[in-house]
Design an enzyme around this catalytic site. Structure first.
Site, PDB file in Angstrom:
ATOM      1  N   GLU A 292       0.849  -1.194   0.000  1.00  0.00           N
ATOM      2  CA  GLU A 292       0.000   0.000   0.000  1.00  0.00           C
ATOM      3  C   GLU A 292       0.882   1.240   0.000  1.00  0.00           C
ATOM      4  O   GLU A 292       1.697   1.419   0.908  1.00  0.00           O
ATOM      5  CB  GLU A 292      -0.898  -0.002   1.240  1.00  0.00           C
ATOM      6  CG  GLU A 292      -1.718   1.256   1.439  1.00  0.00           C
ATOM      7  CD  GLU A 292      -2.400   1.288   2.794  1.00  0.00           C
ATOM      8  OE1 GLU A 292      -2.560   2.396   3.342  1.00  0.00           O
ATOM      9  OE2 GLU A 292      -2.767   0.212   3.323  1.00  0.00           O
TER      10      GLU A 292
ATOM     11  N   ARG B 125       0.509  10.430   0.964  1.00  0.00           N
ATOM     12  CA  ARG B 125       0.959  11.455   1.904  1.00  0.00           C
ATOM     13  C   ARG B 125       2.096  12.300   1.335  1.00  0.00           C
ATOM     14  O   ARG B 125       2.554  13.230   1.999  1.00  0.00           O
ATOM     15  CB  ARG B 125       1.443  10.811   3.205  1.00  0.00           C
ATOM     16  CG  ARG B 125       0.386  10.048   3.973  1.00  0.00           C
ATOM     17  CD  ARG B 125       0.969   9.450   5.236  1.00  0.00           C
ATOM     18  NE  ARG B 125       0.019   8.589   5.924  1.00  0.00           N
ATOM     19  CZ  ARG B 125       0.304   7.893   7.010  1.00  0.00           C
ATOM     20  NH1 ARG B 125       1.521   7.959   7.533  1.00  0.00           N
ATOM     21  NH2 ARG B 125      -0.605   7.127   7.576  1.00  0.00           N
TER      22      ARG B 125
ATOM     23  N   THR C 232      -4.247   6.124   2.486  1.00  0.00           N
ATOM     24  CA  THR C 232      -4.485   7.497   2.916  1.00  0.00           C
ATOM     25  C   THR C 232      -5.235   8.281   1.836  1.00  0.00           C
ATOM     26  O   THR C 232      -4.954   9.451   1.589  1.00  0.00           O
ATOM     27  CB  THR C 232      -3.168   8.221   3.293  1.00  0.00           C
ATOM     28  OG1 THR C 232      -2.298   7.299   3.955  1.00  0.00           O
ATOM     29  CG2 THR C 232      -3.449   9.373   4.260  1.00  0.00           C
TER      30      THR C 232
ATOM     31  N   LYS D  48     -10.870  -1.430   7.421  1.00  0.00           N
ATOM     32  CA  LYS D  48      -9.578  -1.231   8.070  1.00  0.00           C
ATOM     33  C   LYS D  48      -9.834  -0.766   9.506  1.00  0.00           C
ATOM     34  O   LYS D  48     -10.507   0.244   9.707  1.00  0.00           O
ATOM     35  CB  LYS D  48      -8.791  -0.182   7.284  1.00  0.00           C
ATOM     36  CG  LYS D  48      -7.537   0.345   7.954  1.00  0.00           C
ATOM     37  CD  LYS D  48      -6.909   1.410   7.063  1.00  0.00           C
ATOM     38  CE  LYS D  48      -5.738   2.088   7.720  1.00  0.00           C
ATOM     39  NZ  LYS D  48      -5.086   3.066   6.818  1.00  0.00           N
TER      40      LYS D  48
END
Length: 209
Positions: free
Chosen positions: A42, A46, A69, A129
């Site tokens: 993943e 960011r 994210t 998640k």
């Protein structure tokens, strides 16, 4: 959606969560993860060059790469265009979920409470998640959430390290475990790809024993 995600992950139970500031490190990072036995990763959104990192790692061939994210539908669309095979978000957002369905990729929204989990289930999702897993209480919290929602699968992420990995994986509701200890920004800064390979191999071994 859990079946689709399981298909994309192809049985992998370890999900390295990567924050990659320098896209020049993406190719050797992918090679180190692959050499360690990882089958998926993943890449977090960011950093300014996250899309380029995604493209490079997705082109490597040895890894199924997703985007993490992801906070907006626009980010989800950009991530999939860059090669993401799945999308992970720190929270539950209906518009992000809708965009992922529109572009045809599994989405794993983050939840921290039973209320958020019920919203995800109402939206037709059954894989979420648990984030941030350890600060939320770790395995006791996961067990407490899993009990009234027996069909839900979890990808706990946040504060998990190698010492806690086996215990999470032993819970039947856990589809995979996300973690950043295998490949940190410090590893990348130092060019410590052999260490990344070793830590990944150790995590993969723990996931199969």
């Amino acid at each position: 959606m859990s079946t689709a995600l399981a298909d994309v992950l192809a049985g992998a139970r370890i999900l390295p969560v990567l924050t990659v500031p320098d896209p020049a490190t993406a190719a050797p990072l992918a090679e180190a993860l692959n050499a360690g036995g990882a089958r998926c990763a993943e890449v977090t959104f960011r950093t300014p060059d996250a899309e380029q990192v995604l493209k490079t790692m997705a082109a490597h061939g040895g890894l199924t790469v997703g985007a993490g994210t992801v906070l907006t539908p626009e980010q989800a669309e950009r991530a999939v265009a860059a090669g993401a095979r799945f999308v992970v978000s720190p929270g539950f957002d209906e518009e992000v979920v809708a965009k992922c369905r529109e572009v045809g990729v599994p989405v794993v929204p983050g939840i921290a409470t039973a209320t958020e989990l019920m919203r995800a289930l109402k939206a037709g999702l059954d894989t979420v998640k648990l984030f941030p897993a350890e600060p939320l209480g770790g395995l006791p919290t996961l067990r407490a959430l899993a009990a009234p929602f027996p069909r839900t699968r979890f990808v706990p992420t946040g504060g998990i390290d190698a010492s806690r990995l086996a215990a999470y994986l032993a819970h039947p509701a856990v589809l995979a475990v996300g973690g950043s200890w295998m490949a940190t920004t410090d590893h990348l800064r130092r060019g410590a790809y052999e260490e990344i390979r070793r830590l990944t191999a150790e995590a993969v071994e723990r996931s199969t024993t």
